[in-house]
Write a protein that holds these residues in place. Structure first.
Motif, PDB file in Angstrom:
ATOM      1  N   GLN A  12     -16.588   5.641   6.270  1.00 46.06           N
ATOM      2  CA  GLN A  12     -17.546   4.546   6.073  1.00 46.06           C
ATOM      3  C   GLN A  12     -17.002   3.238   6.646  1.00 46.06           C
ATOM      4  O   GLN A  12     -15.824   2.952   6.493  1.00 46.06           O
ATOM      5  CB  GLN A  12     -17.801   4.346   4.586  1.00 46.06           C
ATOM      6  CG  GLN A  12     -18.464   5.512   3.927  1.00 46.06           C
ATOM      7  CD  GLN A  12     -19.074   5.095   2.596  1.00 46.06           C
ATOM      8  OE1 GLN A  12     -20.093   4.423   2.549  1.00 46.06           O
ATOM      9  NE2 GLN A  12     -18.417   5.466   1.518  1.00 46.06           N
ATOM     10  N   ASP A 151     -11.130  13.574  -2.993  1.00 47.05           N
ATOM     11  CA  ASP A 151     -12.353  13.120  -3.678  1.00 47.05           C
ATOM     12  C   ASP A 151     -13.629  13.718  -3.079  1.00 47.05           C
ATOM     13  O   ASP A 151     -14.672  13.681  -3.718  1.00 47.05           O
ATOM     14  CB  ASP A 151     -12.441  11.584  -3.655  1.00 47.05           C
ATOM     15  CG  ASP A 151     -12.558  11.027  -2.244  1.00 47.05           C
ATOM     16  OD1 ASP A 151     -11.689  11.320  -1.401  1.00 47.05           O
ATOM     17  OD2 ASP A 151     -13.545  10.318  -1.971  1.00 47.05           O
ATOM     18  N   GLN A 152     -13.530  14.263  -1.860  1.00 46.48           N
ATOM     19  CA  GLN A 152     -14.725  14.801  -1.204  1.00 46.48           C
ATOM     20  C   GLN A 152     -14.865  16.323  -1.342  1.00 46.48           C
ATOM     21  O   GLN A 152     -15.758  16.931  -0.753  1.00 46.48           O
ATOM     22  CB  GLN A 152     -14.740  14.414   0.284  1.00 46.48           C
ATOM     23  CG  GLN A 152     -14.902  12.916   0.504  1.00 46.48           C
ATOM     24  CD  GLN A 152     -16.174  12.395  -0.133  1.00 46.48           C
ATOM     25  OE1 GLN A 152     -17.258  12.967   0.026  1.00 46.48           O
ATOM     26  NE2 GLN A 152     -16.071  11.303  -0.897  1.00 46.48           N
TER      27      GLN A 152
HETATM   28 MG    MG Z   1     -15.638   7.528  -0.317  1.00 49.63          MG
END
Ligand code: MG
Ligand code: ATP
Length: 329
Positions: A12, A151-152
Protein backbone atom coordinates in the motif's frame (compact mmCIF):
# COMPACT_ATOMS: atom_id res chain seq x y z
CA UNK A 1 6.39 -23.91 -19.62
CA UNK A 2 9.08 -23.10 -17.10
CA UNK A 3 8.99 -24.34 -13.51
CA UNK A 4 9.68 -20.86 -12.19
CA UNK A 5 6.97 -19.49 -9.90
CA UNK A 6 4.75 -16.63 -10.96
CA UNK A 7 5.17 -14.26 -8.03
CA UNK A 8 2.72 -11.51 -7.13
CA UNK A 9 2.64 -9.17 -4.17
CA UNK A 10 1.14 -5.79 -3.36
CA UNK A 11 2.13 -2.96 -1.06
CA UNK A 12 0.00 0.00 0.00
CA UNK A 13 1.14 3.53 -0.71
CA UNK A 14 -0.39 4.77 2.53
CA UNK A 15 1.79 6.60 5.01
CA UNK A 16 5.47 5.84 5.22
CA UNK A 17 6.72 2.32 4.78
CA UNK A 18 8.37 0.85 7.84
CA UNK A 19 10.85 -1.76 8.98
CA UNK A 20 8.12 -4.42 9.16
CA UNK A 21 7.26 -3.86 5.49
CA UNK A 22 10.93 -3.91 4.60
CA UNK A 23 11.79 -7.12 6.41
CA UNK A 24 8.47 -8.94 5.97
CA UNK A 25 7.82 -8.02 2.35
CA UNK A 26 10.16 -5.75 0.39
CA UNK A 27 13.29 -7.84 0.97
CA UNK A 28 11.48 -10.89 -0.32
CA UNK A 29 10.44 -8.99 -3.43
CA UNK A 30 14.04 -8.24 -4.25
CA UNK A 31 14.97 -11.88 -3.76
CA UNK A 32 11.93 -12.97 -5.77
CA UNK A 33 12.63 -10.99 -8.91
CA UNK A 34 15.27 -13.46 -10.03
CA UNK A 35 13.24 -16.54 -9.13
CA UNK A 36 9.91 -15.43 -10.46
CA UNK A 37 8.95 -15.65 -14.12
CA UNK A 38 7.53 -13.13 -13.97
CA UNK A 39 7.76 -11.48 -10.55
CA UNK A 40 5.00 -8.88 -10.31
CA UNK A 41 4.90 -6.12 -7.68
CA UNK A 42 2.00 -3.77 -7.39
CA UNK A 43 1.53 -0.50 -5.55
CA UNK A 44 -2.01 -1.02 -4.39
CA UNK A 45 -3.48 2.47 -4.36
CA UNK A 46 -7.03 1.11 -4.73
CA UNK A 47 -6.61 -0.68 -1.41
CA UNK A 48 -5.50 2.54 0.23
CA UNK A 49 -8.91 4.20 -0.17
CA UNK A 50 -10.51 1.68 2.20
CA UNK A 51 -9.62 3.94 5.15
CA UNK A 52 -9.70 7.76 5.49
CA UNK A 53 -7.20 9.38 3.09
CA UNK A 54 -6.35 12.53 1.17
CA UNK A 55 -6.36 12.29 -2.67
CA UNK A 56 -3.36 14.60 -3.25
CA UNK A 57 -1.36 12.77 -0.64
CA UNK A 58 -2.27 9.40 -2.13
CA UNK A 59 -0.86 10.49 -5.49
CA UNK A 60 2.42 11.57 -3.86
CA UNK A 61 2.73 8.43 -1.77
CA UNK A 62 2.56 6.26 -4.87
CA UNK A 63 5.79 7.92 -6.04
CA UNK A 64 7.34 7.62 -2.58
CA UNK A 65 6.58 3.90 -2.49
CA UNK A 66 7.80 3.35 -6.05
CA UNK A 67 11.08 5.07 -5.20
CA UNK A 68 11.45 3.00 -2.00
CA UNK A 69 10.98 -0.24 -3.94
CA UNK A 70 13.52 0.78 -6.58
CA UNK A 71 15.93 1.95 -3.88
CA UNK A 72 15.58 -1.40 -2.13
CA UNK A 73 16.72 -3.15 -5.28
CA UNK A 74 13.74 -3.83 -7.53
CA UNK A 75 14.81 -3.59 -11.15
CA UNK A 76 11.99 -2.83 -13.61
CA UNK A 77 13.89 -4.79 -16.25
CA UNK A 78 13.74 -7.95 -14.13
CA UNK A 79 10.25 -7.58 -12.67
CA UNK A 80 6.86 -6.03 -13.36
CA UNK A 81 6.39 -2.97 -11.15
CA UNK A 82 3.15 -1.02 -11.55
CA UNK A 83 0.34 0.97 -9.97
CA UNK A 84 -2.86 -0.98 -9.34
CA UNK A 85 -5.24 1.75 -10.53
CA UNK A 86 -3.54 1.76 -13.95
CA UNK A 87 -4.84 -1.74 -14.69
CA UNK A 88 -8.65 -1.84 -14.74
CA UNK A 89 -8.71 -5.64 -14.74
CA UNK A 90 -8.25 -5.59 -10.96
CA UNK A 91 -11.50 -3.77 -10.31
CA UNK A 92 -13.50 -5.70 -12.88
CA UNK A 93 -12.32 -9.03 -11.51
CA UNK A 94 -13.20 -7.92 -7.97
CA UNK A 95 -16.85 -7.71 -8.91
CA UNK A 96 -16.81 -10.98 -10.81
CA UNK A 97 -15.13 -12.85 -7.95
CA UNK A 98 -17.50 -11.40 -5.37
CA UNK A 99 -20.01 -13.90 -6.80
CA UNK A 100 -17.93 -16.78 -5.43
CA UNK A 101 -16.88 -15.08 -2.18
CA UNK A 102 -18.78 -16.02 0.97
CA UNK A 103 -20.04 -13.08 2.99
CA UNK A 104 -19.43 -15.14 6.11
CA UNK A 105 -15.75 -15.57 5.19
CA UNK A 106 -15.29 -11.81 4.82
CA UNK A 107 -16.94 -11.38 8.22
CA UNK A 108 -14.25 -13.52 9.81
CA UNK A 109 -11.26 -11.52 8.55
CA UNK A 110 -9.05 -10.27 11.41
CA UNK A 111 -7.86 -7.27 9.43
CA UNK A 112 -11.42 -6.05 8.94
CA UNK A 113 -12.17 -6.45 12.63
CA UNK A 114 -8.98 -4.66 13.69
CA UNK A 115 -9.16 -1.83 11.20
CA UNK A 116 -12.91 -1.23 11.44
CA UNK A 117 -12.59 -0.81 15.21
CA UNK A 118 -10.07 1.96 14.62
CA UNK A 119 -12.09 4.05 12.14
CA UNK A 120 -13.27 7.36 13.56
CA UNK A 121 -15.96 8.29 11.05
CA UNK A 122 -16.81 5.66 8.51
CA UNK A 123 -16.31 1.93 8.30
CA UNK A 124 -16.37 1.69 4.51
CA UNK A 125 -17.68 -1.24 2.51
CA UNK A 126 -14.27 -1.02 0.79
CA UNK A 127 -12.62 -2.11 4.03
CA UNK A 128 -14.94 -5.12 4.10
CA UNK A 129 -14.27 -5.88 0.42
CA UNK A 130 -10.50 -5.44 0.69
CA UNK A 131 -9.81 -9.22 0.61
CA UNK A 132 -11.81 -9.64 -2.63
CA UNK A 133 -9.74 -6.95 -4.33
CA UNK A 134 -6.61 -8.61 -2.97
CA UNK A 135 -7.74 -11.97 -4.34
CA UNK A 136 -8.30 -10.35 -7.73
CA UNK A 137 -4.83 -8.78 -7.67
CA UNK A 138 -3.23 -12.18 -7.39
CA UNK A 139 -5.65 -14.37 -9.38
CA UNK A 140 -5.62 -11.99 -12.38
CA UNK A 141 -2.02 -13.07 -12.99
CA UNK A 142 -2.47 -16.76 -12.27
CA UNK A 143 0.25 -16.23 -9.68
CA UNK A 144 1.57 -19.32 -7.92
CA UNK A 145 3.41 -17.61 -5.06
CA UNK A 146 2.48 -14.65 -2.86
CA UNK A 147 5.24 -13.25 -0.63
CA UNK A 148 3.61 -11.50 2.35
CA UNK A 149 4.06 -10.87 6.05
CA UNK A 150 2.36 -13.11 8.58
CA UNK A 151 -0.59 -10.70 8.98
CA UNK A 152 -1.75 -11.55 5.45
CA UNK A 153 -1.96 -15.32 5.98
CA UNK A 154 -5.74 -15.27 6.37
CA UNK A 155 -6.24 -13.17 3.23
CA UNK A 156 -4.15 -15.60 1.20
CA UNK A 157 -6.18 -18.52 2.59
CA UNK A 158 -9.33 -16.74 1.45
CA UNK A 159 -8.05 -16.10 -2.08
CA UNK A 160 -7.20 -19.80 -2.34
CA UNK A 161 -10.76 -20.60 -1.34
CA UNK A 162 -12.14 -18.11 -3.89
CA UNK A 163 -10.03 -19.65 -6.68
CA UNK A 164 -11.11 -23.18 -5.72
CA UNK A 165 -14.77 -22.22 -5.55
CA UNK A 166 -14.56 -20.48 -8.93
CA UNK A 167 -12.95 -23.52 -10.55
CA UNK A 168 -15.53 -25.86 -9.04
CA UNK A 169 -18.43 -23.74 -10.17
CA UNK A 170 -17.22 -22.63 -13.62
CA UNK A 171 -14.48 -25.10 -14.58
CA UNK A 172 -10.71 -25.02 -14.16
CA UNK A 173 -9.71 -21.41 -14.85
CA UNK A 174 -7.81 -19.87 -11.94
CA UNK A 175 -4.60 -20.92 -10.20
CA UNK A 176 -4.68 -21.59 -6.45
CA UNK A 177 -1.65 -19.67 -5.11
CA UNK A 178 0.64 -20.47 -2.17
CA UNK A 179 1.78 -17.93 0.35
CA UNK A 180 5.43 -17.39 1.11
CA UNK A 181 5.99 -16.06 4.60
CA UNK A 182 9.57 -15.43 5.72
CA UNK A 183 10.97 -17.63 8.49
CA UNK A 184 12.58 -14.75 10.30
CA UNK A 185 10.87 -11.36 10.49
CA UNK A 186 7.38 -12.22 9.23
CA UNK A 187 5.86 -10.26 12.07
CA UNK A 188 7.79 -7.25 13.29
CA UNK A 189 6.08 -5.68 16.28
CA UNK A 190 5.67 -2.06 17.35
CA UNK A 191 8.65 -1.07 19.55
CA UNK A 192 6.35 0.64 22.07
CA UNK A 193 3.52 -1.89 21.99
CA UNK A 194 5.17 -5.22 21.18
CA UNK A 195 1.83 -7.04 21.32
CA UNK A 196 0.80 -5.22 18.11
CA UNK A 197 2.36 -5.44 14.67
CA UNK A 198 4.31 -2.49 13.38
CA UNK A 199 1.83 -0.86 11.03
CA UNK A 200 1.57 1.94 8.50
CA UNK A 201 -1.79 3.16 9.71
CA UNK A 202 -2.28 1.81 13.21
CA UNK A 203 0.95 1.88 15.24
CA UNK A 204 2.60 4.33 17.62
CA UNK A 205 4.92 6.96 16.14
CA UNK A 206 7.72 6.21 18.61
CA UNK A 207 7.37 2.48 18.05
CA UNK A 208 7.45 2.57 14.23
CA UNK A 209 10.82 2.71 12.47
CA UNK A 210 10.51 4.04 8.94
CA UNK A 211 12.62 2.86 6.03
CA UNK A 212 13.62 6.46 5.31
CA UNK A 213 14.18 7.49 8.92
CA UNK A 214 17.28 9.49 9.93
CA UNK A 215 19.92 7.47 11.77
CA UNK A 216 19.59 9.59 14.89
CA UNK A 217 15.87 8.91 15.07
CA UNK A 218 16.39 5.17 14.52
CA UNK A 219 18.84 5.04 17.43
CA UNK A 220 16.44 6.99 19.63
CA UNK A 221 13.50 4.71 18.85
CA UNK A 222 15.48 1.58 19.66
CA UNK A 223 16.89 3.25 22.76
CA UNK A 224 13.39 3.77 24.11
CA UNK A 225 12.00 0.43 22.89
CA UNK A 226 9.91 -1.33 25.53
CA UNK A 227 11.71 -4.31 27.04
CA UNK A 228 10.51 -6.76 29.66
CA UNK A 229 11.21 -7.61 33.25
CA UNK A 230 14.09 -10.01 33.74
CA UNK A 231 17.51 -9.63 32.16
CA UNK A 232 18.00 -12.47 29.74
CA UNK A 233 18.16 -11.94 26.01
CA UNK A 234 16.06 -14.92 24.89
CA UNK A 235 12.90 -15.34 22.84
CA UNK A 236 9.89 -16.18 24.97
CA UNK A 237 6.11 -15.58 24.91
CA UNK A 238 6.31 -13.57 28.14
CA UNK A 239 9.05 -11.36 26.68
CA UNK A 240 7.42 -9.78 23.61
CA UNK A 241 9.70 -6.72 23.59
CA UNK A 242 12.99 -8.63 23.69
CA UNK A 243 11.64 -11.29 21.35
CA UNK A 244 10.85 -8.60 18.79
CA UNK A 245 14.31 -7.03 19.10
CA UNK A 246 15.93 -10.45 18.63
CA UNK A 247 13.83 -11.06 15.52
CA UNK A 248 14.70 -7.65 14.09
CA UNK A 249 18.40 -8.15 14.70
CA UNK A 250 18.33 -11.66 13.27
CA UNK A 251 16.54 -10.45 10.14
CA UNK A 252 18.84 -7.45 9.72
CA UNK A 253 21.91 -9.67 10.00
CA UNK A 254 20.43 -12.56 8.03
CA UNK A 255 21.05 -15.10 10.82
CA UNK A 256 18.90 -17.38 12.92
CA UNK A 257 17.59 -16.01 16.24
CA UNK A 258 19.59 -18.66 18.13
CA UNK A 259 22.79 -17.04 16.87
CA UNK A 260 21.68 -13.71 18.31
CA UNK A 261 20.75 -15.25 21.65
CA UNK A 262 24.16 -16.92 21.83
CA UNK A 263 26.04 -13.76 20.91
CA UNK A 264 24.33 -11.67 23.61
CA UNK A 265 24.29 -14.18 26.42
CA UNK A 266 25.05 -12.25 29.60
CA UNK A 267 24.83 -8.84 27.90
CA UNK A 268 22.58 -6.09 29.27
CA UNK A 269 19.42 -4.81 27.60
CA UNK A 270 21.00 -1.39 26.98
CA UNK A 271 23.92 -2.78 25.00
CA UNK A 272 21.69 -5.13 23.11
CA UNK A 273 19.35 -2.31 22.07
CA UNK A 274 22.34 -0.32 20.82
CA UNK A 275 23.52 -3.26 18.75
CA UNK A 276 20.05 -3.76 17.22
CA UNK A 277 19.88 -0.05 16.36
CA UNK A 278 23.26 -0.25 14.57
CA UNK A 279 22.15 -3.35 12.67
CA UNK A 280 19.04 -1.56 11.43
CA UNK A 281 20.94 1.64 10.60
CA UNK A 282 23.29 -0.42 8.44
CA UNK A 283 20.42 -2.26 6.81
CA UNK A 284 18.49 0.87 5.84
CA UNK A 285 21.24 3.40 5.07
CA UNK A 286 21.81 2.29 1.45
CA UNK A 287 18.07 2.34 0.76
CA UNK A 288 17.74 5.87 2.11
CA UNK A 289 20.67 7.07 0.01
CA UNK A 290 19.35 5.56 -3.21
CA UNK A 291 15.89 6.94 -2.45
CA UNK A 292 17.25 10.48 -2.21
CA UNK A 293 18.65 10.07 -5.74
CA UNK A 294 15.54 8.50 -7.27
CA UNK A 295 12.59 10.31 -5.71
CA UNK A 296 13.13 13.80 -7.24
CA UNK A 297 12.82 12.50 -10.82
CA UNK A 298 9.07 12.05 -10.91
CA UNK A 299 9.01 11.85 -14.72
CA UNK A 300 11.27 8.81 -14.60
CA UNK A 301 9.08 7.19 -11.94
CA UNK A 302 6.03 7.84 -14.12
CA UNK A 303 7.73 6.19 -17.06
CA UNK A 304 8.65 3.15 -14.98
CA UNK A 305 5.09 2.78 -13.73
CA UNK A 306 3.59 3.21 -17.20
CA UNK A 307 5.88 0.57 -18.69
CA UNK A 308 5.05 -1.76 -15.80
CA UNK A 309 1.31 -1.23 -16.28
CA UNK A 310 1.56 -2.17 -19.96
CA UNK A 311 3.31 -5.43 -19.05
CA UNK A 312 0.79 -6.15 -16.28
CA UNK A 313 -2.22 -5.49 -18.50
CA UNK A 314 -0.89 -7.88 -21.14
CA UNK A 315 -0.91 -10.68 -18.55
CA UNK A 316 -4.15 -9.85 -16.73
CA UNK A 317 -6.42 -9.05 -19.69
CA UNK A 318 -6.60 -12.58 -21.14
CA UNK A 319 -7.20 -14.07 -17.67
CA UNK A 320 -10.11 -11.73 -16.99
CA UNK A 321 -11.42 -12.45 -20.50
CA UNK A 322 -11.40 -16.17 -19.61
CA UNK A 323 -13.24 -15.47 -16.37
CA UNK A 324 -15.88 -13.39 -18.18
CA UNK A 325 -16.35 -16.08 -20.76
CA UNK A 326 -16.74 -18.84 -18.17
CA UNK A 327 -19.22 -16.77 -16.23
CA UNK A 328 -21.54 -16.25 -19.17
CA UNK A 329 -20.69 -12.76 -20.36
MG1 MG B 1 -1.46 -4.18 5.81
P1 ATP C 1 -1.64 -1.25 7.28
O1 ATP C 1 -1.28 -1.47 8.71
O2 ATP C 1 -2.28 0.06 6.99
O3 ATP C 1 -2.37 -2.41 6.65
P2 ATP C 1 0.89 -2.22 6.55
O4 ATP C 1 1.95 -1.66 7.41
O5 ATP C 1 0.35 -3.57 6.84
O6 ATP C 1 -0.28 -1.15 6.49
P3 ATP C 1 0.83 -2.95 3.81
O7 ATP C 1 1.20 -2.14 2.62
O8 ATP C 1 -0.59 -3.28 4.06
O9 ATP C 1 1.43 -2.18 5.06
O10 ATP C 1 1.66 -4.30 3.78
C1 ATP C 1 2.69 -4.57 2.83
C2 ATP C 1 3.37 -5.87 3.19
O11 ATP C 1 4.08 -5.73 4.43
C3 ATP C 1 2.41 -7.04 3.39
O12 ATP C 1 2.97 -8.18 2.77
C4 ATP C 1 2.38 -7.24 4.88
O13 ATP C 1 2.12 -8.58 5.23
C5 ATP C 1 3.77 -6.82 5.28
N1 ATP C 1 3.82 -6.33 6.66
C6 ATP C 1 3.07 -5.32 7.17
N2 ATP C 1 3.35 -5.12 8.46
C7 ATP C 1 4.30 -6.03 8.80
C8 ATP C 1 5.02 -6.33 10.00
N3 ATP C 1 4.79 -5.64 11.11
N4 ATP C 1 5.94 -7.33 9.98
C9 ATP C 1 6.18 -8.04 8.84
N5 ATP C 1 5.53 -7.81 7.68
C10 ATP C 1 4.61 -6.82 7.64
Amino acid sequence: MSDAPIIFSGIQPTGRKHLGNYIGAIRQYVEGQDRGDPAIFCIVDLHAISVAYDPEELRERVYDTTAILLAAGLDPERCVLFRQSDVREHTELTWLLSAVTAHGDLNRMHQFKDKSAKQQELVSAALFFYPVLMASDVLAYRATEVPVGDDQRQHVELMREIARRFNERFGETLVVPDHRIPEVGARIMDLQEPERKMSTTGGTEAGTVYVLEEEKAIRKKFGSAVTDSGREIVRSPDKPGITNLIDIFAAARGVDHGVVEGEFEGAGYGDFKKAVAEGVVELLAPVRERYAELRPDQAALDETLAAGAAKARAIAAPVVADVRDRMGF
